[in-house]
Motif scaffolding. Structure first.
Motif, mmCIF file in Angstrom:
data_model
loop_
_atom_site.group_PDB
_atom_site.id
_atom_site.type_symbol
_atom_site.label_atom_id
_atom_site.label_comp_id
_atom_site.label_asym_id
_atom_site.label_seq_id
_atom_site.Cartn_x
_atom_site.Cartn_y
_atom_site.Cartn_z
ATOM 1 N N VAL A 188 0.839 -1.198 0.000
ATOM 2 C CA VAL A 188 0.000 0.000 0.000
ATOM 3 C C VAL A 188 0.876 1.252 0.000
ATOM 4 N N MET A 189 1.937 1.250 0.791
ATOM 5 C CA MET A 189 2.849 2.393 0.835
ATOM 6 C C MET A 189 3.517 2.589 -0.524
ATOM 7 N N ALA A 190 3.944 1.507 -1.147
ATOM 8 C CA ALA A 190 4.572 1.590 -2.469
ATOM 9 C C ALA A 190 3.572 2.129 -3.491
ATOM 10 N N TRP A 191 2.325 1.636 -3.455
ATOM 11 C CA TRP A 191 1.303 2.125 -4.381
ATOM 12 C C TRP A 191 1.101 3.631 -4.197
ATOM 13 N N THR A 192 1.020 4.076 -2.953
ATOM 14 C CA THR A 192 0.805 5.492 -2.670
ATOM 15 C C THR A 192 1.933 6.329 -3.249
ATOM 16 N N ARG A 193 3.160 5.866 -3.075
ATOM 17 C CA ARG A 193 4.317 6.607 -3.601
ATOM 18 C C ARG A 193 4.316 6.631 -5.120
ATOM 19 N N VAL A 194 4.023 5.497 -5.743
ATOM 20 C CA VAL A 194 3.975 5.442 -7.205
ATOM 21 C C VAL A 194 2.852 6.333 -7.724
ATOM 22 N N ARG A 195 1.703 6.259 -7.079
ATOM 23 C CA ARG A 195 0.535 7.024 -7.521
ATOM 24 C C ARG A 195 0.787 8.525 -7.443
ATOM 25 N N GLU A 196 1.589 8.948 -6.482
ATOM 26 C CA GLU A 196 1.828 10.368 -6.283
ATOM 27 C C GLU A 196 3.012 10.916 -7.073
ATOM 28 N N ASN A 197 3.791 10.048 -7.725
ATOM 29 C CA ASN A 197 4.959 10.573 -8.428
ATOM 30 C C ASN A 197 4.635 10.897 -9.890
ATOM 31 N N LYS A 198 5.562 11.544 -10.553
ATOM 32 C CA LYS A 198 5.345 11.997 -11.932
ATOM 33 C C LYS A 198 5.148 10.830 -12.899
ATOM 34 N N GLY A 199 5.675 9.675 -12.578
ATOM 35 C CA GLY A 199 5.584 8.530 -13.467
ATOM 36 C C GLY A 199 4.256 7.798 -13.406
ATOM 37 N N ALA A 200 3.308 8.269 -12.605
ATOM 38 C CA ALA A 200 2.026 7.589 -12.448
ATOM 39 C C ALA A 200 1.262 7.484 -13.760
ATOM 40 N N LYS A 201 1.536 8.383 -14.689
ATOM 41 C CA LYS A 201 0.838 8.356 -15.975
ATOM 42 C C LYS A 201 1.528 7.447 -16.988
ATOM 43 N N THR A 202 2.716 6.976 -16.649
ATOM 44 C CA THR A 202 3.478 6.124 -17.545
ATOM 45 C C THR A 202 3.170 4.664 -17.260
ATOM 46 N N ALA A 203 2.911 3.905 -18.314
ATOM 47 C CA ALA A 203 2.609 2.482 -18.149
ATOM 48 C C ALA A 203 3.848 1.721 -17.704
ATOM 49 N N GLY A 204 3.621 0.726 -16.870
ATOM 50 C CA GLY A 204 4.703 -0.146 -16.435
ATOM 51 C C GLY A 204 4.933 -1.248 -17.455
ATOM 52 N N ILE A 205 5.734 -2.217 -17.091
ATOM 53 C CA ILE A 205 6.071 -3.310 -17.997
ATOM 54 C C ILE A 205 4.826 -4.114 -18.399
ATOM 55 N N ASP A 206 3.794 -4.079 -17.544
ATOM 56 C CA ASP A 206 2.553 -4.792 -17.842
ATOM 57 C C ASP A 206 1.598 -3.959 -18.687
ATOM 58 N N GLY A 207 1.994 -2.730 -19.031
ATOM 59 C CA GLY A 207 1.170 -1.864 -19.858
ATOM 60 C C GLY A 207 0.124 -1.082 -19.080
ATOM 61 N N ALA A 208 0.073 -1.253 -17.779
ATOM 62 C CA ALA A 208 -0.943 -0.597 -16.962
ATOM 63 C C ALA A 208 -0.420 0.719 -16.383
ATOM 64 N N THR A 209 -1.285 1.699 -16.344
ATOM 65 C CA THR A 209 -0.985 2.956 -15.653
ATOM 66 C C THR A 209 -1.714 2.930 -14.316
ATOM 67 N N ALA A 210 -1.369 3.848 -13.429
ATOM 68 C CA ALA A 210 -2.071 3.932 -12.149
ATOM 69 C C ALA A 210 -3.561 4.156 -12.395
ATOM 70 N N TRP A 211 -3.884 5.022 -13.350
ATOM 71 C CA TRP A 211 -5.285 5.302 -13.669
ATOM 72 C C TRP A 211 -6.004 4.037 -14.128
ATOM 73 N N SER A 212 -5.352 3.251 -14.996
ATOM 74 C CA SER A 212 -6.020 2.045 -15.507
ATOM 75 C C SER A 212 -6.234 1.013 -14.400
ATOM 76 N N GLU A 266 -6.674 1.789 -11.151
ATOM 77 C CA GLU A 266 -7.732 2.340 -10.310
ATOM 78 C C GLU A 266 -9.117 2.186 -10.928
ATOM 79 N N ASN A 267 -9.185 2.224 -12.242
ATOM 80 C CA ASN A 267 -10.470 2.157 -12.935
ATOM 81 C C ASN A 267 -10.789 0.783 -13.498
ATOM 82 N N SER A 268 -9.983 -0.205 -13.145
ATOM 83 C CA SER A 268 -10.250 -1.567 -13.597
ATOM 84 C C SER A 268 -11.280 -2.223 -12.680
ATOM 85 N N GLU A 269 -11.797 -3.344 -13.122
ATOM 86 C CA GLU A 269 -12.784 -4.075 -12.327
ATOM 87 C C GLU A 269 -12.205 -4.516 -10.975
#
Length: 134
Positions: free
Chosen positions: A60-84, A86-89
């Motif tokens: 949870v702490m790692a998610w919070t840090r990732v979500r709050e940093n500038k890279g949150a809009k950039t997809a990771g190796i799995d192609g998912a962004t923080a937004w995707s 959060e808005n997934s099922e």
């Protein structure tokens, strides 16, 4: 049926996501304790840190840090962004639970050195230190 001990009880990641201050205090407390132990004994070996990596509070702490940093809009190796996520099922709680579930046991040393060669002189063919590597 046996009694479930508190340390074995499942943790509701969704509930932790709703209490970021509590999670932050707990994680920082553990980090502070580890730091003080390392400072007191520079040669100390911490063998069980992998369990902290998959600890729900640390996730949870790692998610919070990732979500709050500038890279949150950039997809990771799995192609998912923080937004995707959060808005997934499955949502963030489902994502973090799946992440924790990827590891079924403690980290086991692969017996290989940094050069990728094991103790028998053979080159390793899988990820170093991964518990499910062959």
């Amino acid at each position: 049926m046996g009694v479930v001990m508190p340390e074995e009880a499942p943790v509701n990641i969704g509930a932790l996501l709703e209490r970021p201050y509590t999670v932050r205090q707990r994680v920082l407390g553990i980090q502070t304790k580890l730091h003080s132990w390392a400072a007191a004994d520079p040669g100390r070996c911490f063998d069980d840190l992998f369990n902290l990596v998959v600890d729900p509070g640390f996730l949870v702490m790692a998610w919070t840090r990732v979500r709050e940093n500038k890279g949150a809009k950039t997809a990771g190796i799995d192609g998912a962004t923080a937004w995707s996520v959060e808005n997934s099922e499955r949502g963030v709680a489902g994502f973090l639970t799946e992440t924790a579930d990827l590891v079924e046991g403690p980290l086991v040393s692969s017996g290989t050195g940094a050069d990728g060669v094991d103790s028998q002189g053979e080159r390793r063919t899988s990820s170093p230190g991964h518990p499910h590597s062959s």
